[in-house]
Design an enzyme around this catalytic site. Sequence first.
Site, PDB file in Angstrom:
ATOM      1  N   ASP A 190      12.488 -13.056   9.604  1.00 42.06           N
ATOM      2  CA  ASP A 190      13.605 -14.236   9.304  1.00 42.06           C
ATOM      3  C   ASP A 190      14.526 -13.581   8.241  1.00 42.06           C
ATOM      4  O   ASP A 190      15.760 -14.127   8.191  1.00 42.06           O
ATOM      5  CB  ASP A 190      12.939 -15.555   9.026  1.00 42.06           C
ATOM      6  CG  ASP A 190      12.240 -15.976  10.339  1.00 42.06           C
ATOM      7  OD1 ASP A 190      12.369 -15.727  11.395  1.00 42.06           O
ATOM      8  OD2 ASP A 190      11.561 -17.008  10.274  1.00 42.06           O
ATOM      9  N   ASN A 208       0.851  -1.018   0.062  1.00 44.79           N
ATOM     10  CA  ASN A 208      -0.010   0.059   0.095  1.00 44.79           C
ATOM     11  C   ASN A 208       0.705   1.261  -0.091  1.00 44.79           C
ATOM     12  O   ASN A 208       0.136   2.338  -0.068  1.00 44.79           O
ATOM     13  CB  ASN A 208      -1.027   0.023   1.215  1.00 44.79           C
ATOM     14  CG  ASN A 208      -2.100  -1.116   0.913  1.00 44.79           C
ATOM     15  OD1 ASN A 208      -2.583  -1.332  -0.015  1.00 44.79           O
ATOM     16  ND2 ASN A 208      -2.107  -1.879   2.000  1.00 44.79           N
ATOM     17  N   ARG A 213      -3.769   7.953  -0.320  1.00 49.50           N
ATOM     18  CA  ARG A 213      -4.015   7.029   0.610  1.00 49.50           C
ATOM     19  C   ARG A 213      -4.145   7.816   2.074  1.00 49.50           C
ATOM     20  O   ARG A 213      -2.993   8.248   2.216  1.00 49.50           O
ATOM     21  CB  ARG A 213      -3.088   5.806   0.731  1.00 49.50           C
ATOM     22  CG  ARG A 213      -3.539   4.914   2.209  1.00 49.50           C
ATOM     23  CD  ARG A 213      -2.121   4.209   2.223  1.00 49.50           C
ATOM     24  NE  ARG A 213      -2.342   3.140   3.339  1.00 49.50           N
ATOM     25  CZ  ARG A 213      -1.356   2.684   3.880  1.00 49.50           C
ATOM     26  NH1 ARG A 213      -0.289   2.769   3.590  1.00 49.50           N
ATOM     27  NH2 ARG A 213      -1.741   1.676   4.903  1.00 49.50           N
ATOM     28  N   ARG A 259      -0.805  -1.876  15.870  1.00 51.89           N
ATOM     29  CA  ARG A 259       0.169  -1.201  15.172  1.00 51.89           C
ATOM     30  C   ARG A 259       1.328  -1.008  16.150  1.00 51.89           C
ATOM     31  O   ARG A 259       2.374  -0.598  15.869  1.00 51.89           O
ATOM     32  CB  ARG A 259      -0.236   0.171  14.377  1.00 51.89           C
ATOM     33  CG  ARG A 259      -1.432   0.088  13.338  1.00 51.89           C
ATOM     34  CD  ARG A 259      -1.320   1.369  12.653  1.00 51.89           C
ATOM     35  NE  ARG A 259      -2.669   1.227  11.962  1.00 51.89           N
ATOM     36  CZ  ARG A 259      -2.813   0.559  10.556  1.00 51.89           C
ATOM     37  NH1 ARG A 259      -1.960   0.336  10.016  1.00 51.89           N
ATOM     38  NH2 ARG A 259      -4.092   0.623  10.400  1.00 51.89           N
ATOM     39  N   SER A 301       3.981   7.132   9.888  1.00 54.31           N
ATOM     40  CA  SER A 301       3.165   7.701  10.889  1.00 54.31           C
ATOM     41  C   SER A 301       3.652   7.400  12.029  1.00 54.31           C
ATOM     42  O   SER A 301       4.476   6.262  12.439  1.00 54.31           O
ATOM     43  CB  SER A 301       1.727   7.018  10.963  1.00 54.31           C
ATOM     44  OG  SER A 301       1.699   5.566  10.790  1.00 54.31           O
ATOM     45  N   ALA A 305       1.965  -2.770   6.482  1.00 56.18           N
ATOM     46  CA  ALA A 305       1.218  -3.588   7.528  1.00 56.18           C
ATOM     47  C   ALA A 305       1.880  -5.025   7.843  1.00 56.18           C
ATOM     48  O   ALA A 305       1.604  -5.457   8.765  1.00 56.18           O
ATOM     49  CB  ALA A 305      -0.051  -4.086   6.835  1.00 56.18           C
ATOM     50  N   HIS A 317       8.708   4.221   9.562  1.00 59.35           N
ATOM     51  CA  HIS A 317       7.150   4.294   9.234  1.00 59.35           C
ATOM     52  C   HIS A 317       6.985   5.726   9.336  1.00 59.35           C
ATOM     53  O   HIS A 317       7.297   6.766  10.071  1.00 59.35           O
ATOM     54  CB  HIS A 317       6.424   3.882  10.665  1.00 59.35           C
ATOM     55  CG  HIS A 317       6.765   2.546  10.891  1.00 59.35           C
ATOM     56  ND1 HIS A 317       6.021   1.400  10.106  1.00 59.35           N
ATOM     57  CD2 HIS A 317       7.541   1.618  11.600  1.00 59.35           C
ATOM     58  CE1 HIS A 317       6.689   0.185  10.426  1.00 59.35           C
ATOM     59  NE2 HIS A 317       7.356   0.482  11.446  1.00 59.35           N
ATOM     60  N   ARG A 370      -1.410   5.320  17.293  1.00 53.61           N
ATOM     61  CA  ARG A 370      -2.476   4.663  16.593  1.00 53.61           C
ATOM     62  C   ARG A 370      -3.137   3.368  17.150  1.00 53.61           C
ATOM     63  O   ARG A 370      -2.913   2.880  18.430  1.00 53.61           O
ATOM     64  CB  ARG A 370      -1.962   4.333  15.092  1.00 53.61           C
ATOM     65  CG  ARG A 370      -1.580   5.675  14.441  1.00 53.61           C
ATOM     66  CD  ARG A 370      -1.077   5.489  12.932  1.00 53.61           C
ATOM     67  NE  ARG A 370      -2.260   4.989  12.070  1.00 53.61           N
ATOM     68  CZ  ARG A 370      -1.936   4.649  10.920  1.00 53.61           C
ATOM     69  NH1 ARG A 370      -0.662   4.453  10.320  1.00 53.61           N
ATOM     70  NH2 ARG A 370      -2.902   4.071  10.269  1.00 53.61           N
TER      71      ARG A 370
END
Length: 161
Positions: free
Chosen positions: A103, A27, A34, A127, A118, A93, A116, A123
């Site tokens: 791994d 995403n 988004r 997360r 954000s 995600a 990240h 949040r």
Amino acid sequence: MEAALAAKAARRPSAKQKPVLVLNGPNLNMLGKRQPEIYGRETLADVERGCRSEAVRLGLAIEFFQSNHEGALVDRIQAAREQNAAIVINAGAYTHTSVALLDALNAAELPVIEVHLSNIYKREAFRHHSYISPAAVGVIAGLGSQGYLLALQALARHLVR
Ligand code: DQA
């Protein structure tokens, strides 16, 4: 004058230095469209442009890769073991779900910085946990696209150690 030339040469990516891989997960190709109230209005192409100009300033070579597919990210991390000097990763995600990415990062045996856009700790509770943080030298969250630039700065120092 000589000092200026030496400084310029020091910033040029060395022929021996493998590129830093900047890896983006699911995403993140939708950046700009988004949830801009969370992720901002910059597109992934804007982020890539910013990273490329910061890399030139730091004398790092970089490669950019994005995939929505967990297996493709694992394949790229496996290739990085031979092809890259370090990894900057925003796993999207998969951060919160993927033992396979953890791994792969451990097997790569490269310096990793987790980014990240954000602040994931501000949040939803799901997360707050990252499966991949144990493989990272450091984690940067909540600073938007500046986080990628800070990660490159940190790696530029880390790689000359
Ligand atoms: C993200 C945060 C994740 O929780 C989310 O799933 C993403 C983006 C970030 O950059 O803030 O896709 O990694």
